[in-house]
Design a protein around this motif. Structure first.
Motif, PDB file in Angstrom:
ATOM      1  N   LEU A  26     -10.878  -4.205 -39.980  1.00 45.61           N
ATOM      2  CA  LEU A  26     -10.306  -5.580 -40.080  1.00 45.61           C
ATOM      3  C   LEU A  26     -11.683  -6.684 -40.135  1.00 45.61           C
ATOM      4  CD1 LEU A  26      -7.404  -5.819 -37.409  1.00 45.61           C
ATOM      5  CD2 LEU A  26      -7.110  -6.343 -40.024  1.00 45.61           C
ATOM      6  N   ARG A  27     -12.571  -6.266 -39.437  1.00 47.68           N
ATOM      7  CA  ARG A  27     -13.957  -6.912 -39.383  1.00 47.68           C
ATOM      8  C   ARG A  27     -14.497  -6.817 -41.096  1.00 47.68           C
ATOM      9  NH1 ARG A  27     -18.312  -6.193 -37.793  1.00 47.68           N
ATOM     10  NH2 ARG A  27     -18.103  -3.810 -37.285  1.00 47.68           N
ATOM     11  N   ALA A  28     -14.429  -5.703 -41.626  1.00 46.47           N
ATOM     12  CA  ALA A  28     -15.015  -5.362 -42.760  1.00 46.47           C
ATOM     13  C   ALA A  28     -14.209  -6.148 -43.746  1.00 46.47           C
ATOM     14  CB  ALA A  28     -14.934  -4.036 -43.166  1.00 46.47           C
ATOM     15  N   GLU A  29     -12.852  -6.285 -43.647  1.00 49.33           N
ATOM     16  CA  GLU A  29     -11.873  -6.889 -44.735  1.00 49.33           C
ATOM     17  C   GLU A  29     -12.134  -8.510 -44.700  1.00 49.33           C
ATOM     18  OE1 GLU A  29      -7.369  -7.759 -43.434  1.00 49.33           O
ATOM     19  OE2 GLU A  29      -7.665  -5.819 -44.800  1.00 49.33           O
ATOM     20  N   ARG A  30     -12.498  -8.952 -43.258  1.00 47.83           N
ATOM     21  CA  ARG A  30     -12.674 -10.412 -43.218  1.00 47.83           C
ATOM     22  C   ARG A  30     -14.224 -10.774 -43.082  1.00 47.83           C
ATOM     23  NH1 ARG A  30      -7.222 -11.984 -39.968  1.00 47.83           N
ATOM     24  NH2 ARG A  30      -5.908 -10.352 -41.166  1.00 47.83           N
TER      25      ARG A  30
END
Length: 88
Positions: free
Chosen positions: A19-23
């Motif tokens: 989620l961190r990478a995606e956002r």
């Protein structure tokens, strides 16, 4: 007091790193947003620490997702697998 080793039954699986990478959110940004030290986010992502219920809920709120989408007691399937199941 050090971190206790986790058994498989105690392991909480998560999608925080994905989620961190995606956002495009850094560990520090997430940590600041949920009120913990950035090192705690690293411990969570590596499975070295299980979050309290309150922390799990704050992280889910940060990503605007239900807590079950971020954390699970069972290994989480890859997000691509879930999308393929939903869109045959």
């Amino acid at each position: 007091m050090g971190r206790q080793p986790r058994t498989d039954a105690d392991r909480v699986h998560d999608r925080i790193a994905v989620l961190r990478a995606e956002r495009r959110v850094s560990r520090r940004e997430l940590a600041d947003g949920v009120g913990v030290h950035p090192q705690t986010i690293g411990y969570l992502e590596r499975g070295e620490y299980s979050p309290s219920l309150a922390l799990a809920l704050r992280i889910a709120r940060f990503f605007d997702l239900p807590v079950e989408a971020v954390f699970s007691l069972d290994p989480l399937p890859a997000i691509g697998s879930e999308l393929l199941r939903r869109n045959p």
